[in-house]
Design a protein around this motif. Structure first.
Motif, PDB file in Angstrom:
ATOM      1  N   GLY A   1       0.809  -1.211   0.000  1.00 25.21           N
ATOM      2  CA  GLY A   1       0.000   0.000   0.000  1.00 25.21           C
ATOM      3  C   GLY A   1       0.841   1.258   0.000  1.00 25.21           C
ATOM      4  N   LEU A   2       0.195   2.376   0.265  1.00 22.04           N
ATOM      5  CA  LEU A   2       0.901   3.658   0.253  1.00 22.04           C
ATOM      6  C   LEU A   2       1.641   3.934   1.553  1.00 22.04           C
ATOM      7  CD1 LEU A   2      -1.578   6.096  -1.550  1.00 22.04           C
ATOM      8  CD2 LEU A   2       0.564   5.168  -2.421  1.00 22.04           C
ATOM      9  N   THR A   3       1.095   3.454   2.676  1.00 25.64           N
ATOM     10  CA  THR A   3       1.712   3.739   3.968  1.00 25.64           C
ATOM     11  C   THR A   3       1.336   2.657   4.971  1.00 25.64           C
ATOM     12  OG1 THR A   3       1.868   5.376   5.766  1.00 25.64           O
ATOM     13  CG2 THR A   3      -0.252   5.178   4.666  1.00 25.64           C
ATOM     14  N   GLN A   4       2.189   2.485   5.972  1.00 20.74           N
ATOM     15  CA  GLN A   4       1.919   1.566   7.070  1.00 20.74           C
ATOM     16  C   GLN A   4       1.474   2.314   8.322  1.00 20.74           C
ATOM     17  OE1 GLN A   4       2.084  -1.772   6.526  1.00 20.74           O
ATOM     18  NE2 GLN A   4       2.656  -1.316   4.405  1.00 20.74           N
ATOM     19  N   ASP A   5       1.541   3.636   8.275  1.00 23.13           N
ATOM     20  CA  ASP A   5       1.154   4.482   9.408  1.00 23.13           C
ATOM     21  C   ASP A   5      -0.375   4.604   9.446  1.00 23.13           C
ATOM     22  OD1 ASP A   5       0.501   6.836  10.991  1.00 23.13           O
ATOM     23  OD2 ASP A   5       2.645   7.266  10.979  1.00 23.13           O
ATOM     24  N   LYS A   6      -1.005   4.165  10.533  1.00 22.32           N
ATOM     25  CA  LYS A   6      -2.470   4.143  10.627  1.00 22.32           C
ATOM     26  C   LYS A   6      -3.067   5.544  10.605  1.00 22.32           C
ATOM     27  CE  LYS A   6      -2.800  -0.281  13.035  1.00 22.32           C
ATOM     28  NZ  LYS A   6      -3.293  -0.991  14.248  1.00 22.32           N
ATOM     29  N   ALA A   7      -2.411   6.487  11.271  1.00 24.86           N
ATOM     30  CA  ALA A   7      -2.922   7.858  11.302  1.00 24.86           C
ATOM     31  C   ALA A   7      -2.887   8.480   9.907  1.00 24.86           C
ATOM     32  CB  ALA A   7      -2.110   8.702  12.278  1.00 24.86           C
ATOM     33  N   VAL A   8      -1.771   8.277   9.206  1.00 27.64           N
ATOM     34  CA  VAL A   8      -1.649   8.789   7.838  1.00 27.64           C
ATOM     35  C   VAL A   8      -2.642   8.087   6.923  1.00 27.64           C
ATOM     36  CG1 VAL A   8      -0.102   9.005   5.856  1.00 27.64           C
ATOM     37  CG2 VAL A   8       0.779   9.390   8.161  1.00 27.64           C
TER      38      VAL A   8
ATOM     39  N   PRO B   1     -10.687   2.061  -5.846  1.00 29.29           N
ATOM     40  CA  PRO B   1     -11.475   1.399  -4.796  1.00 29.29           C
ATOM     41  C   PRO B   1     -10.639   0.458  -3.924  1.00 29.29           C
ATOM     42  CG  PRO B   1     -12.661   1.375  -6.868  1.00 29.29           C
ATOM     43  CD  PRO B   1     -11.271   1.850  -7.178  1.00 29.29           C
ATOM     44  N   LYS B   2      -9.752  -0.308  -4.553  1.00 33.23           N
ATOM     45  CA  LYS B   2      -8.888  -1.217  -3.799  1.00 33.23           C
ATOM     46  C   LYS B   2      -7.934  -0.440  -2.895  1.00 33.23           C
ATOM     47  CE  LYS B   2      -6.591  -5.062  -2.817  1.00 33.23           C
ATOM     48  NZ  LYS B   2      -7.122  -5.955  -1.762  1.00 33.23           N
ATOM     49  N   LEU B   3      -7.377   0.649  -3.416  1.00 27.95           N
ATOM     50  CA  LEU B   3      -6.482   1.493  -2.621  1.00 27.95           C
ATOM     51  C   LEU B   3      -7.217   2.072  -1.415  1.00 27.95           C
ATOM     52  CD1 LEU B   3      -3.980   3.275  -2.057  1.00 27.95           C
ATOM     53  CD2 LEU B   3      -4.857   4.875  -3.761  1.00 27.95           C
TER      54      LEU B   3
ATOM     55  N   TYR C   1       0.658  -0.335  -4.385  1.00 26.23           N
ATOM     56  CA  TYR C   1      -0.737  -0.396  -3.975  1.00 26.23           C
ATOM     57  C   TYR C   1      -1.606  -1.077  -5.028  1.00 26.23           C
ATOM     58  CZ  TYR C   1      -1.408   3.761  -6.937  1.00 26.23           C
ATOM     59  OH  TYR C   1      -1.442   4.638  -7.989  1.00 26.23           O
ATOM     60  N   PHE C   2      -1.012  -1.517  -6.140  1.00 23.37           N
ATOM     61  CA  PHE C   2      -1.729  -2.319  -7.126  1.00 23.37           C
ATOM     62  C   PHE C   2      -0.726  -3.194  -7.874  1.00 23.37           C
ATOM     63  CE2 PHE C   2      -0.472   1.401  -9.541  1.00 23.37           C
ATOM     64  CZ  PHE C   2      -0.180   0.922 -10.806  1.00 23.37           C
ATOM     65  N   CYS C   3      -1.247  -4.163  -8.602  1.00 28.04           N
ATOM     66  CA  CYS C   3      -0.384  -5.093  -9.337  1.00 28.04           C
ATOM     67  C   CYS C   3       0.055  -4.476 -10.659  1.00 28.04           C
ATOM     68  CB  CYS C   3      -1.135  -6.389  -9.608  1.00 28.04           C
ATOM     69  SG  CYS C   3      -1.346  -7.413  -8.142  1.00 28.04           S
TER      70      CYS C   3
ATOM     71  N   SER D   1       2.726   6.885  -9.561  1.00 26.39           N
ATOM     72  CA  SER D   1       1.607   6.101 -10.076  1.00 26.39           C
ATOM     73  C   SER D   1       0.263   6.687  -9.630  1.00 26.39           C
ATOM     74  CB  SER D   1       1.715   4.648  -9.595  1.00 26.39           C
ATOM     75  OG  SER D   1       2.886   4.038 -10.100  1.00 26.39           O
ATOM     76  N   VAL D   2       0.210   7.203  -8.406  1.00 30.13           N
ATOM     77  CA  VAL D   2      -0.999   7.880  -7.924  1.00 30.13           C
ATOM     78  C   VAL D   2      -1.354   9.035  -8.850  1.00 30.13           C
ATOM     79  CG1 VAL D   2      -1.898   9.391  -6.097  1.00 30.13           C
ATOM     80  CG2 VAL D   2      -0.803   7.247  -5.495  1.00 30.13           C
ATOM     81  N   PHE D   3      -0.331   9.689  -9.346  1.00 26.24           N
ATOM     82  CA  PHE D   3      -0.559  10.869 -10.187  1.00 26.24           C
ATOM     83  C   PHE D   3      -1.286  10.503 -11.468  1.00 26.24           C
ATOM     84  CE2 PHE D   3       0.506  15.283 -10.051  1.00 26.24           C
ATOM     85  CZ  PHE D   3       0.382  15.714 -11.364  1.00 26.24           C
TER      86      PHE D   3
END
Length: 304
Positions: free
Chosen positions: A14-21, A77-79, A175-177, A270-272
């Motif tokens: 995914g994009l981050t492992q930080d729960k708050a972020v 949606p998956k993200l 965050y995706f394949c 990739s998000v961009f």
């Protein structure tokens, strides 16, 4: 290559492992995705219901909006869901399906943007013959060829990925394949496949980019003989498309026109092109286009 596969699912970082972020990003990307759906549906409905927006440019724009919705739906949606869960898993079949559909819509968008540049080139350089050259039949064929080109490209990428043997680990730092992260996990020498993948993406991206550059170079040369008012009007018409091309092609070329390596910045880039650009496209085409804005006002007044 022996197709030995002991992996039934992949774990996405995914994009981050930080729960708050992750909670902040969840809200942010939920708004982004809703904006993509609503903005592009508004573009499509406005073009389909307006009698003024019947030129080939708007015909292609409606298909671009549809592709933007589809392309972002492959990953967004998956993200968004994964930002709220601990284990971000995806099945092997789901991963391959996501890869195929993502490349299909992404490559189709590249071809559509190229077709739109050709359309603008003919409209500005040969205005008297424009309706004969780019008629409804030609528009239909150009869109159909864009879909076909996207399908062939995606099929090649997917067939190459399916051949890869996976025997562990199964964690994808994305965050995706996509092709490059999967090549990194394959437990075999992937040099030939990596070169083929880069060549497949590179030839398409580079050839379309060359067509785009040549189209706008021809436009600029032809504008030298126009009046300053005509020159400004033509440039204003093309500026929206140029902006979209830069926003989409820039990140895509960085990701796919290089050897099979992954960088920490890949996810954000990739998000961009998978989320930000599809969200900005309706704003770019409406804020800089008086015809579309007027058609939207008429559509809104009719509904009110």
């Amino acid at each position: 290559m022996e197709n030995k596969n002991n992996v039934t699912e992949f774990i996405l970082h995914g994009l981050t492992q930080d729960k708050a972020v992750a909670k902040v990003l969840f809200s942010l990307f939920l708004v982004f995705y809703a904006t993509i759906i609503l903005g592009n549906l508004l573009i499509i409905s406005t073009i389909k219901t307006s009698e003024q927006l019947n030129s080939p440019m708007y015909f292609f724009l409606s298909y671009l909006s549809f592709v933007d919705i589809s392309y972002s739906t492959v990953t967004a949606p998956k993200l968004i869901y994964d930002l709220l869960v601990e284990e971000k898993s995806i099945s092997f079949v789901g991963c391959i399906a996501q890869l195929f559909v993502g490349h299909f819509f992404g490559c189709t968008e590249i071809f559509l943007l190229t077709v739109m540049a050709y359309d603008r080139c003919i409209a500005i350089c040969k205005p008297l013959h424009y309706t004969n050259i780019v008629n409804r039949s030609v528009c239909g064929w150009l869109v159909a060829l864009s879909w076909l080109g996207g399908f062939v490209h995606s099929l090649v990428q997917t067939l190459l990925a399916i051949q890869l043997p996976f025997c562990g680990p199964n964690e994808i730092d994305h965050y995706f394949c996509d092709v490059h992260p999967l090549l990194k996990l394959a437990c075999a020498d992937t040099y030939i496949i990596a070169v083929t993948v880069a060549a497949n993406s590179g030839v398409i991206s580079l050839s379309c980019f060359v067509v785009l550059v040549v189209s706008y170079a021809v436009i600029l040369v032809s504008l030298r003989t126009r009046s300053s008012e005509g020159r400004l009007k033509a440039l204003y018409t093309c500026s929206s498309h140029i902006t979209v091309v830069v926003l989409f092609f820039g990140p895509c070329i960085f990701i796919y026109m290089r050897p099979s390596t992954t960088f920490s910045a890949d996810k954000m880039i990739s998000v961009f092109y998978t989320i930000i650009t599809p969200m900005l496209n309706p704003l770019i085409y409406t804020l800089r286009n008086e015809e579309v804005k007027n058609a939207m006002k008429k559509l809104w007044n009719r509904k009110v």
